[in-house]
Design an enzyme around this catalytic site. Structure first.
Site, PDB file in Angstrom:
ATOM      1  N   PRO A   4       4.694  -5.190  -0.586  1.00  0.00           N
ATOM      2  CA  PRO A   4       4.661  -3.992  -1.428  1.00  0.00           C
ATOM      3  C   PRO A   4       4.573  -4.344  -2.913  1.00  0.00           C
ATOM      4  O   PRO A   4       5.204  -5.299  -3.364  1.00  0.00           O
ATOM      5  CB  PRO A   4       5.999  -3.314  -1.131  1.00  0.00           C
ATOM      6  CG  PRO A   4       6.900  -4.407  -0.678  1.00  0.00           C
ATOM      7  CD  PRO A   4       6.023  -5.431  -0.005  1.00  0.00           C
ATOM      8  N   CYS A  23     -10.386   4.181 -29.272  1.00  0.00           N
ATOM      9  CA  CYS A  23     -11.638   4.770 -29.723  1.00  0.00           C
ATOM     10  C   CYS A  23     -12.581   5.061 -28.574  1.00  0.00           C
ATOM     11  O   CYS A  23     -13.628   4.419 -28.436  1.00  0.00           O
ATOM     12  CB  CYS A  23     -12.278   3.868 -30.751  1.00  0.00           C
ATOM     13  SG  CYS A  23     -11.347   3.963 -32.269  1.00  0.00           S
ATOM     14  N   TYR A  76      -9.181   5.273 -13.097  1.00  0.00           N
ATOM     15  CA  TYR A  76      -9.183   5.866 -11.747  1.00  0.00           C
ATOM     16  C   TYR A  76      -9.023   7.384 -11.755  1.00  0.00           C
ATOM     17  O   TYR A  76      -8.867   7.983 -10.692  1.00  0.00           O
ATOM     18  CB  TYR A  76      -8.032   5.318 -10.900  1.00  0.00           C
ATOM     19  CG  TYR A  76      -7.792   3.830 -10.951  1.00  0.00           C
ATOM     20  CD1 TYR A  76      -8.759   2.936 -10.506  1.00  0.00           C
ATOM     21  CD2 TYR A  76      -6.579   3.331 -11.416  1.00  0.00           C
ATOM     22  CE1 TYR A  76      -8.513   1.573 -10.543  1.00  0.00           C
ATOM     23  CE2 TYR A  76      -6.335   1.966 -11.447  1.00  0.00           C
ATOM     24  CZ  TYR A  76      -7.309   1.093 -11.012  1.00  0.00           C
ATOM     25  OH  TYR A  76      -7.060  -0.243 -11.045  1.00  0.00           O
ATOM     26  N   GLY A 119       0.748  -1.250   0.000  1.00  0.00           N
ATOM     27  CA  GLY A 119       0.000   0.000   0.000  1.00  0.00           C
ATOM     28  C   GLY A 119       0.777   1.298   0.000  1.00  0.00           C
ATOM     29  O   GLY A 119       0.207   2.357  -0.266  1.00  0.00           O
TER      30      GLY A 119
HETATM   31  N1  LLP Z   1      -1.390  -7.176  -0.988  1.00  0.00           N
HETATM   32  C1  LLP Z   1      -2.668  -7.326  -1.362  1.00  0.00           C
HETATM   33  C2  LLP Z   1      -3.485  -8.357  -0.717  1.00  0.00           C
HETATM   34  C3  LLP Z   1      -3.207  -6.491  -2.347  1.00  0.00           C
HETATM   35  O1  LLP Z   1      -4.477  -6.639  -2.716  1.00  0.00           O
HETATM   36  C4  LLP Z   1      -2.392  -5.517  -2.963  1.00  0.00           C
HETATM   37  C5  LLP Z   1      -2.917  -4.635  -4.006  1.00  0.00           C
HETATM   38  C6  LLP Z   1      -1.046  -5.405  -2.541  1.00  0.00           C
HETATM   39  C7  LLP Z   1      -0.588  -6.251  -1.547  1.00  0.00           C
HETATM   40  C8  LLP Z   1      -0.093  -4.409  -3.115  1.00  0.00           C
HETATM   41  O2  LLP Z   1      -0.496  -3.101  -2.914  1.00  0.00           O
HETATM   42  P1  LLP Z   1       0.445  -1.898  -3.389  1.00  0.00           P
HETATM   43  O3  LLP Z   1       1.703  -1.949  -2.562  1.00  0.00           O
HETATM   44  O4  LLP Z   1       0.738  -2.105  -4.842  1.00  0.00           O
HETATM   45  O5  LLP Z   1      -0.361  -0.700  -3.151  1.00  0.00           O
HETATM   46  N2  LLP Z   1      -4.735  -1.331  -9.860  1.00  0.00           N
HETATM   47  C9  LLP Z   1      -4.723  -0.344  -8.804  1.00  0.00           C
HETATM   48  C10 LLP Z   1      -4.109  -0.869  -7.546  1.00  0.00           C
HETATM   49  C11 LLP Z   1      -4.802  -2.109  -7.022  1.00  0.00           C
HETATM   50  C12 LLP Z   1      -4.153  -2.679  -5.799  1.00  0.00           C
HETATM   51  C13 LLP Z   1      -4.727  -4.011  -5.500  1.00  0.00           C
HETATM   52  N3  LLP Z   1      -4.110  -4.692  -4.419  1.00  0.00           N
HETATM   53  C14 LLP Z   1      -3.975   0.887  -9.307  1.00  0.00           C
HETATM   54  O6  LLP Z   1      -3.488   0.869 -10.427  1.00  0.00           O
HETATM   55  O7  LLP Z   1      -3.882   1.890  -8.603  1.00  0.00           O
END
Ligand code: LLP
Length: 437
Positions: free
Chosen positions: A296, A366, A339, A253
């Site tokens: 991450p 398109c 988004y 996150g």
């Molecule tokens: N762990 C779990 C269980 C998750 O669902 C996710 C992301 C992560 C870790 C990694 O999160 P990060 O560090 O990347 O924030 N497609 C969206 C983001 C979707 C995230 C889904 N889960 C975007 O492009 O902003």
């Protein structure tokens, strides 16, 4: 520029070279565009390694940490191998991600499989390939996984994915008793799940709890609360079931800087807060310090990546807006249209002095909504120029599509001042290979 990769818009070692072109780690982006054509994803190994090292350093005073790369952010064999060699494991969410790891000769002994609707085939495949653990999401999956494990004569290590009741919205978060989420067990369902595991599902071994509270997070306190809530649940489970779980997974996150307006904390700040919460709450609750998993995705790979496009047509509506169109768009980067995500960009090939012009970058797909960047100042953009869009290392290639039957771009990795191809450009033959006529 700060020292922290996720707080910079550009990859490390991005500069204008003597030809007046943008270069990253000694590679001229205009030359890359010429050689590999556009659109092109470019990953910088230096930046990736620096972020991986920062993660390791940041958590070094909590040695019981396992880092898993959330491979949904960017899954390719070459990138996976780099992170594997840095000591990262993986968080996967499908058979395809598992297969990609195995194809890159990466074993599953430090891999967690999560997701809210894993199939029988996926679970079977994961266990056959000796996955470390499954993060079980719901009651249906508990029963299914126990069956799969029984068929393979295995006792499968699991975590339970929970919704800790924290909801993050990038800059702020709210804590509610009940979180409306499709993922995981609500805290009120935990007792029932544990009873089932202990009494009925003899082929499952519960080792810990897992949560993920959001993505592109700019808060630190939220991680303190997440660890606290999970440890409090572990304490309740210990008291009620005489079972001390010794693993926690706090998900991913951490946010990154897409534009000047973004202000994420560094990984060191996040690590400090997490470790503080574990130390304080374990002490308070009388618990052993657990094995800590973090997952991450974006923050590890995003800033290491840029996308190169060639500018084609332009359209000026007097007094309203000037559109410049690129040879890619929502199929290679769906984030702005999905988004409303914002990006920073520059012209990669400009020798002349800056002549800023406010334009809107349109994709070639398109749909009127296929706008990559609205109202950005660029240096005199002209047909044939190369546009470099920053921070496309995460959730671009992995979310790309063949919309409009446009071929998926290639990806190169910059290493030792040279680029090497790590994903080939898709071909027309590949586009129709599954077409049955
Ligand atoms: N762990 C779990 C269980 C998750 O669902 C996710 C992301 C992560 C870790 C990694 O999160 P990060 O560090 O990347 O924030 N497609 C969206 C983001 C979707 C995230 C889904 N889960 C975007 O492009 O902003």
């Amino acid at each position: 520029m700060t020292n922290y990769v996720n707080q910079n818009i550009k990859p490390l070692n991005t500069k204008i070279n003597e030809k007046g072109n943008l270069e990253i780690s000694g590679c001229d982006l205009t030359e890359l565009a010429k050689e590999y054509k556009t659109p092109l994803y470019v990953m910088d190994k230096n930046t990736l390694l620096k972020m991986a090292q920062d993660y390791k350093d940041a958590f070094s005073n909590y040695p019981k940490t396992r880092m898993l790369f959330a491979s949904k952010a960017l899954m390719t064999g070459a990138i996976a191998q780099i992170l594997h060699n840095c000591g990262f494991g993986f968080d996967v969410v499908s058979m395809g991600e598992i297969y990609t790891l195995l194809n890159a000769k990466i074993p599953l002994d430090n891999v967690s499989f999560n997701g809210n609707n894993k199939s029988y085939e996926e679970l079977k495949f994961a266990l056959e390939n000796n996955i470390d653990h499954i993060s079980v999401d719901n009651f249906y999956e508990l029963e299914l996984l126990d069956k799969v494990a029984k068929e393979q004569n295995k006792i499968q290590k699991i975590h339970l994915r929970i919704t800790p009741g924290i909801e993050c919205h990038t800059h702020e978060y709210i804590q509610t008793g009940q979180t409306d989420s499709k993922f995981g067990f609500d805290l009120s369902m935990l007792d029932k799940a544990i009873n089932l595991i202990l009494n009925d599902y003899k082929n499952l071994k519960l080792a810990g709890l897992h949560a993920h509270i959001g993505s592109q997070i700019f808060e630190t306190q939220v991680y303190y609360d997440e660890a606290k809530i999970i440890l409090e649940e572990i304490k309740k489970i210990k008291d009620k079931f005489n079972l001390e779980l010794n693993e926690i997974n706090l998900g991913g996150g951490l946010g990154i800087t897409y534009t000047k307006e973004d202000n994420p904390p560094s990984v060191y700040e996040i690590a400090q807060v997490i470790i503080k919460s574990i130390n304080e709450n374990c002490e308070r609750l009388g618990l052993e310090k657990p094995l800590l998993y973090i997952e991450p995705g974006r923050s590890l790979v995003c800033s290491a990546g840029v996308s190169l496009y060639t500018i084609g047509s332009t359209k000026e509506i007097e007094g309203i807006r000037k559109y410049i169109a690129i040879d890619g768009g929502m199929a290679d980067n769906p984030r702005p249209s999905m988004y409303g995500a914002k990006y920073s960009a520059e012209i990669a090939n400009k020798k002349e002095t800056i002549k800023n012009e406010k334009v809107t970058i349109a994709g070639k797909f398109c749909e009127s909504g296929d706008i990559l960047i609205k109202d950005i100042e660029l240096n005199n953009p002209k047909t044939g120029d190369i546009l470099c869009v920053y921070d496309t290392g995460a959730y671009c290639y992995s979310m790309s599509s063949n919309y409009n039957c446009v071929l998926k771009p290639a990806m190169v990795l910059i290493e030792d001042s040279k680029a090497k191809l790590i994903i080939k450009r898709q071909t027309l033959e590949q586009l129709v290979q599954n077409d049955v006529i």
